[in-house]
Write a protein that holds these residues in place. Structure first.
Motif, PDB file in Angstrom:
ATOM      1  N   HIS A   1     -81.739 -43.644  86.808  1.00  0.00           N
ATOM      2  CA  HIS A   1     -81.887 -42.695  86.340  1.00  0.00           C
ATOM      3  C   HIS A   1     -81.646 -42.543  84.503  1.00  0.00           C
ATOM      4  CE1 HIS A   1     -78.332 -40.696  87.516  1.00  0.00           C
ATOM      5  NE2 HIS A   1     -78.349 -39.748  86.523  1.00  0.00           N
TER       6      HIS A   1
ATOM      7  N   MET B   1     -82.714 -35.080  86.062  1.00  0.00           N
ATOM      8  CA  MET B   1     -82.015 -36.325  86.279  1.00  0.00           C
ATOM      9  C   MET B   1     -81.054 -35.779  87.398  1.00  0.00           C
ATOM     10  SD  MET B   1     -82.827 -38.626  83.038  1.00  0.00           S
ATOM     11  CE  MET B   1     -82.791 -37.369  81.850  1.00  0.00           C
ATOM     12  N   GLU B   2     -80.332 -34.759  86.614  1.00  0.00           N
ATOM     13  CA  GLU B   2     -79.281 -34.326  86.853  1.00  0.00           C
ATOM     14  C   GLU B   2     -79.178 -34.097  89.170  1.00  0.00           C
ATOM     15  OE1 GLU B   2     -74.852 -31.622  86.300  1.00  0.00           O
ATOM     16  OE2 GLU B   2     -77.356 -31.585  85.432  1.00  0.00           O
TER      17      GLU B   2
ATOM     18  N   ALA C   1     -76.656 -44.453  85.309  1.00  0.00           N
ATOM     19  CA  ALA C   1     -77.357 -43.894  83.744  1.00  0.00           C
ATOM     20  C   ALA C   1     -77.960 -45.014  83.681  1.00  0.00           C
ATOM     21  CB  ALA C   1     -76.344 -43.297  83.211  1.00  0.00           C
TER      22      ALA C   1
ATOM     23  N   TYR D   1     -83.937 -50.815  84.721  1.00  0.00           N
ATOM     24  CA  TYR D   1     -84.248 -49.482  84.787  1.00  0.00           C
ATOM     25  C   TYR D   1     -85.213 -50.287  86.180  1.00  0.00           C
ATOM     26  CZ  TYR D   1     -84.888 -44.807  83.619  1.00  0.00           C
ATOM     27  OH  TYR D   1     -83.945 -43.218  83.264  1.00  0.00           O
TER      28      TYR D   1
END
Length: 113
Positions: A40, A47-48, A63, A94
């Motif tokens: 992410h 995201m968290e 990350a 990604y």
């Protein structure tokens, strides 16, 4: 920490609408429970929440961000980071070799520069 054979890429915003935070947490939890590591953006918001859910299962939370463009500290669930030099390379980091892509809502925080 185990390194899963499966990885999911999550695209999600920083600013959540009502109910999205819970959905992101549940999505991360389901991914982690299924053995998927999570990639992410590394920051907060949705995201968290997803990272928190995945981290409960001990999977890697990576990350993926641009080099020299860290807007704020990564969320506390990040276990590894990739700092790509260009947006194209960030997208490759990604998406290359992921088994699943999850896209959620949310938005960006206003720019203060």
């Amino acid at each position: 920490m185990t390194h899963p054979a499966r990885t999911a890429a999550l695209f999600a915003g920083v600013v959540a609408r009502p109910g999205e935070q819970h959905l992101a947490l549940a999505a991360g939890d389901a991914l982690g429970a299924a053995g998927y590591g999570l990639r992410h953006g590394g920051y907060n918001g949705l995201m968290e929440a997803a990272a928190q859910g995945a981290a409960r299962h001990g999977v890697p939370v990576t990350a993926i961000t641009l080099a020299d463009q860290e807007w704020r500290p990564f969320n506390p669930y990040v276990t590894d980071a990739v700092h790509a030099p260009t947006m194209g390379e960030r997208l490759h980091a990604y998406l290359d070799d992921v088994g699943l892509v999850v896209v959620m809502g949310g938005g960006s925080a206003p720019c203060t520069r």
